[in-house]
Design a protein around this motif. Structure first.
Motif, mmCIF file in Angstrom:
data_model
loop_
_atom_site.group_PDB
_atom_site.id
_atom_site.type_symbol
_atom_site.label_atom_id
_atom_site.label_comp_id
_atom_site.label_asym_id
_atom_site.label_seq_id
_atom_site.Cartn_x
_atom_site.Cartn_y
_atom_site.Cartn_z
ATOM 1 N N GLU A 417 0.860 -1.067 0.208
ATOM 2 C CA GLU A 417 0.073 0.086 -0.099
ATOM 3 C C GLU A 417 0.975 1.227 0.113
ATOM 4 O O GLU A 417 0.487 2.377 -0.679
ATOM 5 N N SER A 418 1.988 1.176 0.802
ATOM 6 C CA SER A 418 2.691 2.333 0.838
ATOM 7 C C SER A 418 3.491 2.560 -0.572
ATOM 8 O O SER A 418 3.652 3.820 -1.103
ATOM 9 N N LEU A 419 3.928 1.343 -1.118
ATOM 10 C CA LEU A 419 4.339 1.836 -2.490
ATOM 11 C C LEU A 419 3.316 2.149 -3.615
ATOM 12 O O LEU A 419 3.791 2.910 -4.486
ATOM 13 N N ASN A 420 2.202 1.796 -3.325
ATOM 14 C CA ASN A 420 1.113 2.306 -4.325
ATOM 15 C C ASN A 420 1.041 3.588 -4.125
ATOM 16 O O ASN A 420 0.859 4.512 -5.319
ATOM 17 N N PHE A 421 1.220 4.289 -2.743
ATOM 18 C CA PHE A 421 1.020 5.808 -2.453
ATOM 19 C C PHE A 421 2.191 6.341 -3.253
ATOM 20 O O PHE A 421 2.086 7.482 -3.873
ATOM 21 N N LEU A 422 3.554 6.037 -3.099
ATOM 22 C CA LEU A 422 4.728 6.255 -3.708
ATOM 23 C C LEU A 422 4.268 6.295 -5.400
ATOM 24 O O LEU A 422 4.819 7.358 -6.129
ATOM 25 N N LYS A 423 3.686 5.468 -5.829
ATOM 26 C CA LYS A 423 3.396 5.480 -7.335
ATOM 27 C C LYS A 423 2.758 6.747 -7.705
ATOM 28 O O LYS A 423 2.862 7.310 -8.788
ATOM 29 N N GLU A 424 1.621 6.855 -6.898
ATOM 30 C CA GLU A 424 0.873 8.057 -7.191
ATOM 31 C C GLU A 424 1.644 9.226 -7.258
ATOM 32 O O GLU A 424 1.338 10.280 -7.856
ATOM 33 N N TYR A 425 2.345 9.189 -6.006
ATOM 34 C CA TYR A 425 3.042 10.377 -5.858
ATOM 35 C C TYR A 425 4.006 10.750 -7.154
ATOM 36 O O TYR A 425 4.155 12.014 -7.711
ATOM 37 N N ARG A 426 4.657 9.737 -7.605
ATOM 38 C CA ARG A 426 5.680 9.918 -9.034
ATOM 39 C C ARG A 426 4.491 10.354 -10.180
ATOM 40 O O ARG A 426 5.092 11.376 -10.812
ATOM 41 N N ALA A 427 3.585 9.616 -10.145
ATOM 42 C CA ALA A 427 2.632 10.417 -11.121
ATOM 43 C C ALA A 427 2.257 11.795 -11.221
ATOM 44 O O ALA A 427 2.323 12.590 -12.202
ATOM 45 N N THR A 428 1.966 12.334 -9.977
ATOM 46 C CA THR A 428 1.618 13.553 -9.737
ATOM 47 C C THR A 428 2.754 14.407 -9.771
ATOM 48 O O THR A 428 2.657 15.633 -10.696
ATOM 49 N N CYS A 429 3.995 14.131 -9.972
ATOM 50 C CA CYS A 429 5.201 14.765 -9.836
ATOM 51 C C CYS A 429 5.586 15.033 -11.439
ATOM 52 O O CYS A 429 5.459 15.931 -11.950
ATOM 53 N N GLU A 430 5.163 13.991 -12.499
ATOM 54 C CA GLU A 430 5.094 14.076 -13.707
ATOM 55 C C GLU A 430 4.010 15.180 -14.189
ATOM 56 O O GLU A 430 4.359 15.980 -15.305
ATOM 57 N N LEU A 431 2.875 15.126 -13.744
ATOM 58 C CA LEU A 431 1.941 16.134 -13.865
ATOM 59 C C LEU A 431 2.305 17.426 -13.663
ATOM 60 O O LEU A 431 2.018 18.357 -14.415
ATOM 61 N N ARG A 432 3.214 17.561 -12.573
ATOM 62 C CA ARG A 432 3.552 19.052 -12.235
ATOM 63 C C ARG A 432 4.746 19.496 -13.047
ATOM 64 O O ARG A 432 5.087 20.596 -12.932
ATOM 65 N N GLY A 433 5.074 18.581 -14.027
ATOM 66 C CA GLY A 433 6.328 19.061 -14.902
ATOM 67 C C GLY A 433 7.720 18.898 -14.366
ATOM 68 O O GLY A 433 8.692 19.459 -15.095
ATOM 69 N N ARG A 434 7.886 18.068 -13.248
ATOM 70 C CA ARG A 434 9.121 18.212 -12.854
ATOM 71 C C ARG A 434 9.235 16.514 -12.457
ATOM 72 O O ARG A 434 8.330 15.924 -11.803
ATOM 73 N N GLY A 435 10.446 16.155 -12.470
ATOM 74 C CA GLY A 435 10.844 14.541 -12.100
ATOM 75 C C GLY A 435 10.619 14.134 -10.704
ATOM 76 O O GLY A 435 10.537 14.947 -9.856
ATOM 77 N N TYR A 436 10.366 12.929 -10.438
ATOM 78 C CA TYR A 436 10.091 12.090 -9.374
ATOM 79 C C TYR A 436 11.351 12.786 -8.312
ATOM 80 O O TYR A 436 11.059 13.057 -7.153
ATOM 81 N N TYR A 437 12.456 12.398 -8.834
ATOM 82 C CA TYR A 437 13.809 12.598 -7.863
ATOM 83 C C TYR A 437 13.711 13.930 -7.575
ATOM 84 O O TYR A 437 14.056 14.485 -6.297
ATOM 85 N N ASP A 438 13.901 14.879 -8.464
ATOM 86 C CA ASP A 438 14.045 16.484 -8.075
ATOM 87 C C ASP A 438 12.727 17.077 -7.121
ATOM 88 O O ASP A 438 13.221 17.965 -6.563
ATOM 89 N N THR A 439 11.576 16.741 -7.448
ATOM 90 C CA THR A 439 10.556 17.157 -6.972
ATOM 91 C C THR A 439 10.706 16.845 -5.245
ATOM 92 O O THR A 439 10.640 17.751 -4.375
ATOM 93 N N PHE A 440 10.981 15.557 -4.974
ATOM 94 C CA PHE A 440 11.386 15.141 -3.788
ATOM 95 C C PHE A 440 12.418 15.681 -3.195
ATOM 96 O O PHE A 440 12.366 16.291 -1.944
ATOM 97 N N LYS A 441 13.494 15.980 -3.902
ATOM 98 C CA LYS A 441 14.756 16.589 -3.271
ATOM 99 C C LYS A 441 14.600 18.152 -2.954
ATOM 100 O O LYS A 441 14.979 18.575 -1.985
#
Length: 630
Positions: A417-441
């Motif tokens: 379930e936590s991994l599914n949460f992170l997958k959704e976060y990664r998809a949201t980052c892409e919609l925001r126009g910034r990569g998963y890594y850099d958004t979190f950083k």
């Protein structure tokens, strides 16, 4: 015949209930003894319509039991990873240790004999392959069996080929605890059956440091050597008694030490003791069938710790017995296997089987027939209360490992379930126009904070699993379970980039050094090794989750004005890896976004290099040319 339990003792039950197998066991024993009388032949083989048996002779030279100048008095050495790639601890990345003399003997056998050709020919004819041996010949049979299993796995030979079996008689121990762990993990331990006479000293001899008893041991081997091969005289009484007492004392020491460990003894003196007293590294594995020369009962176990205890307690002498007499008998019993096995497996007789894998501390409340039968057996074999306690501790240790696994399994869905949460976060980052890594950083939004909380929660769950694996507190097969290998791979690929971002965001590299050198947690190293072992991939071939660590270090080096030629080789290697990972779907396209750390760094590389790069097609060519003209 005792009740069958195919899930626990399938091999033993099949062999003792099926007439074909009951005939094969005495045949194996006879061939093993015949091999001992044929020292000029590297092995004997017996072919029938549906089976091929390979029997290996024992050696009667002490140099073939313990290598001169070995690194320890017990003569162990790391297993040959080229011959036995599976025989290791995957998560702990620890090589198994085996008896160096036995390993040398087997490798020499492969080089100078037609063993490989003969075995492969029998396998191609879809025959049941069996390896067998008496005394040290059984140890060679063990290594031959594992070698054949490794060959089948290496060349993906499974179509119609039955698993090989290994049957030994009076065989000394071969490998250490990691060796046992690996065989259990691969589900190979079930293919080994070891017959041991209760008073036979040879299966216990490697519990003692043979290098300290070379003269006494060579005299014993001369006595055991078949007469046509060597003048068989009795060893001097004093040497025999010294050897017997040394083996008994060491067997007692390792049994008591292991029992203290299994019972959770916290006395600091125990740890101090291990610094001064060296215990044998060797451990039993597979199924052991103990039998007495006085009756036709078989007492069988597959719990390695229980077997270790019984190797002592079945060998322990009665204080009222003459030590010289019992020491002599301990040698004579090593020569009785063929007669006893033939009698035991006479098709007109019934073999009485009893399992001692789990013993209750008290039978006072035991009313069922099986418990009463077990209580009667314990009285017949005069197993002491101390022995029962040690056997109970061994069984409870295995039960605790199963409970630990159940606890870990209960967190499986939570992790998913936590991994599914992170997958959704990664998809949201892409919609925001910034990569998963850099958004979190950057950590600018509340979603980033919540993701960090999930990262820390997952770290706690996985660190607990890794710590249990490090201490071997989970069942041996845990890190080979497909569902956990897959979950661990998902976790590593999703979460390790976040750990790397956090590491460099807080400049931990300035104090600790590069992430890959000192900063990478064990939870990622373990799960990476799981995948590489499951896919039979080379070590360190699945490091896609560490991509951002390589990028960060290259950013630092080129930012310090290091000339491009000095880092060019590493840049080319990274680009090749990026191309492969993207094509395999292991790396997201968001790494090529113009605002990503990777894209910004890559655009600082010389234009000539970028235009010829294997990943240029993923980049914006106009940006490349535009920036070069500025």
């Amino acid at each position: 015949m005792a009740k069958k339990d195919s899930s626990r003792h399938g091999l033993v039950d099949t062999m003792l209930s099926d007439s074909r197998w009951r005939a094969l066991i005495p045949l194996c024993c006879s061939l093993s003894m015949a091999a001992n009388h044929s020292p000029s032949s590297p092995f004997l083989r017996h072919h029938s319509a549906d089976s091929s048996v390979f029997a290996f002779p024992a050696s009667w030279s002490s140099d073939d039991w313990i290598l001169p100048g070995a690194r320890s008095h017990f003569g162990e050495t790391d297993v040959d990873a080229a011959l036995f790639p599976s025989i290791k601890s995957v998560g702990n990345d620890a090589a198994a240790a085996v008896n160096g003399a036995f390993l040398r003997f087997f490798k020499n056998l492969l080089e100078i004999s037609p063993l490989s050709t003969e075995v492969q020919r029998a396998a191609s004819e879809k025959k049941q392959i069996m390896f067998t041996g008496h005394s040290s010949g059984g140890s060679i049979a063990v290594l031959a069996t594992i070698w054949f299993l490794e060959q089948n796995r290496k060349f993906n030979i499974s179509h119609g080929q039955a698993d090989p079996f290994c049957i030994t008689f009076g065989t000394p121990l071969v490998g250490d605890g990691v060796f046992v762990h690996a065989l259990q993990r691969e589900d190979w331990a079930r293919l080994f059956l070891h017959f041991v006479m209760l008073g036979d000293i040879v299966p216990r001899c490697l519990m003692s440091p043979l290098s300290n008893l070379d003269e006494e041991f060579q005299g014993i081997l001369h006595f055991l050597c078949p007469k046509p091969m060597h003048f068989s005289s009795k060893p001097a009484v004093s040497s025999l008694v010294t050897f017997y007492r040394t083996v008994l004392r060491n067997a007692l020491s390792i049994s008591n030490h292991q029992a203290c460990f299994l019972m959770g003894c916290t006395n600091p003196l125990l740890e101090v003791l291990t610094g001064f007293v060296k215990f044998t590294p060797y451990r039993p594995f597979g199924t052991y069938a103990f039998h007495s020369s006085d009756d036709d009962k078989l007492i069988y176990l597959k719990n390695s710790n229980s077997i270790l205890h019984l190797l002592f307690y079945f060998f322990q002498r009665d204080p009222e017995q003459d030590v010289e007499e019992i020491a002599q008998r301990s040698l004579e019993e090593h020569l009785l296997y063929e007669v006893r096995i033939k009698r035991l497996f006479d098709l007109q007789n019934t073999v009485s089987m009893h399992s001692l894998d789990a013993i209750p501390l008290s039978f006072s409340d035991a009313l069922n027939e099986e418990a009463q039968s077990l209580e009667t057996l314990l009285k017949e074999i005069d197993l002491s209360s101390e022995a029962r306690l040690h056997l109970h501790a061994a069984a409870e240790w295995e039960n605790q490992r199963l409970k630990n696994q159940a606890k870990v399994d209960s967190n499986y869905n939570k992790i998913q379930e936590s991994l599914n949460f992170l997958k959704e976060y990664r998809a949201t980052c892409e919609l925001r126009g910034r990569g998963y890594y850099d958004t979190f950083k950057l950590q600018k939004d509340v979603e980033d904070f919540n993701t960090n909380v999930k990262r820390l929660e997952l770290a706690g769950l996985w660190d607990e699993i890794v710590e249990m694996l490090r201490r071997y507190e989970l069942p041996d097969g845990f890190d080979g379970r497909k569902e956990w290998v897959n979950l661990g791979t998902q976790y590593r690929r999703l979460v390790e980039p976040l750990d790397i971002a956090n590491y460099y965001r807080h400049s931990k590299n300035e104090d600790t050094g590069p992430y890959m050198v000192k900063g990478r947690p064990k939870r990622y190293r373990y799960t990476q090794r799981w995948l590489e072992h499951a896919e039979r991939a080379p070590a360190s071939s699945s490091v896609e989750s560490c991509f951002w660590a390589s990028v960060e270090e290259l950013c630092i080096e080129t930012g310090d004005n290091k000339p491009f030629p000095e880092v060019k080789t590493r840049v080319l290697e990274l680009e090749q890896e990026v191309l492969r990972w993207v094509n395999e779907g292991k790396l997201g396209r968001d790494v090529f976004l113009s605002d990503s750390t990777f894209a910004k760094w890559w655009m600082t590389l010389p234009l000539q290099h970028r235009l010829g790069s294997c990943i240029a097609k993923f980049m914006n060519v106009e940006d490349m040319l535009g920036k070069s003209n500025q």
